[in-house]
Write a protein that holds these residues in place. Structure first.
Motif, PDB file in Angstrom:
ATOM      1  N   LEU A  26       0.828  -1.211  -0.137  1.00  0.00           N
ATOM      2  CA  LEU A  26      -0.086  -0.104  -0.110  1.00  0.00           C
ATOM      3  C   LEU A  26       0.894   1.215  -0.210  1.00  0.00           C
ATOM      4  CD1 LEU A  26      -2.876  -1.160   2.507  1.00  0.00           C
ATOM      5  CD2 LEU A  26      -2.863  -0.772   0.073  1.00  0.00           C
ATOM      6  N   GLY A  27       1.962   1.168   0.643  1.00  0.00           N
ATOM      7  CA  GLY A  27       2.940   2.364   0.784  1.00  0.00           C
ATOM      8  C   GLY A  27       3.523   2.625  -0.597  1.00  0.00           C
ATOM      9  N   ILE A  28       4.019   1.526  -1.384  1.00  0.00           N
ATOM     10  CA  ILE A  28       4.521   1.744  -2.720  1.00  0.00           C
ATOM     11  C   ILE A  28       3.396   2.253  -3.840  1.00  0.00           C
ATOM     12  CG2 ILE A  28       5.426   0.373  -4.760  1.00  0.00           C
ATOM     13  CD1 ILE A  28       6.729  -1.312  -2.650  1.00  0.00           C
ATOM     14  N   CYS A  29       2.220   1.635  -3.540  1.00  0.00           N
ATOM     15  CA  CYS A  29       1.157   2.285  -4.544  1.00  0.00           C
ATOM     16  C   CYS A  29       0.690   3.640  -4.058  1.00  0.00           C
ATOM     17  CB  CYS A  29      -0.172   1.216  -4.314  1.00  0.00           C
ATOM     18  SG  CYS A  29       0.073  -0.201  -4.978  1.00  0.00           S
ATOM     19  N   GLY A  30       0.747   4.044  -3.006  1.00  0.00           N
ATOM     20  CA  GLY A  30       0.486   5.465  -2.595  1.00  0.00           C
ATOM     21  C   GLY A  30       1.370   6.333  -3.246  1.00  0.00           C
TER      22      GLY A  30
END
Length: 92
Positions: A26-30
């Motif tokens: 989720l951090g990479i996508c964000g």
């Protein structure tokens, strides 16, 4: 069948790696979404920019594509373990 509370089911040491993996994804996508919205030359948020149509902004596109990490990696050898590779491949 007894009701199991949410905390008893999900807050266990076996689940922590799953939380870490999903949190990292989720951090990479964000980060990718925020980067594209903020500085991608092809993404236009305001109505005035969208009415301009297709722009020939090659310089801005090149600056977006060749970011700092890519510039750093351009001058590095594509090896995962360079010391180990040179130890095995260099003649003595």
């Amino acid at each position: 069948m007894a009701q199991v509370s949410w905390s008893k089911r999900w807050i266990r040491p076996e689940i922590f790696p799953l939380f870490a993996a999903i949190g990292g994804a989720l951090g990479i996508c964000g980060f990718a979404v925020a980067r594209n919205i903020a500085i991608n030359p092809d993404v236009r948020i305001s109505k005035e920019d969208r009415t301009a149509g297709i722009l020939d902004n090659y310089k801005e596109g090149k600056l977006y594509k060749d970011h700092g990490l890519r510039e750093y990696l351009k001058h590095c050898k594509p090896e995962i373990m360079p010391a180990f590779n040179s130890y095995l491949s260099d003649s003595k």
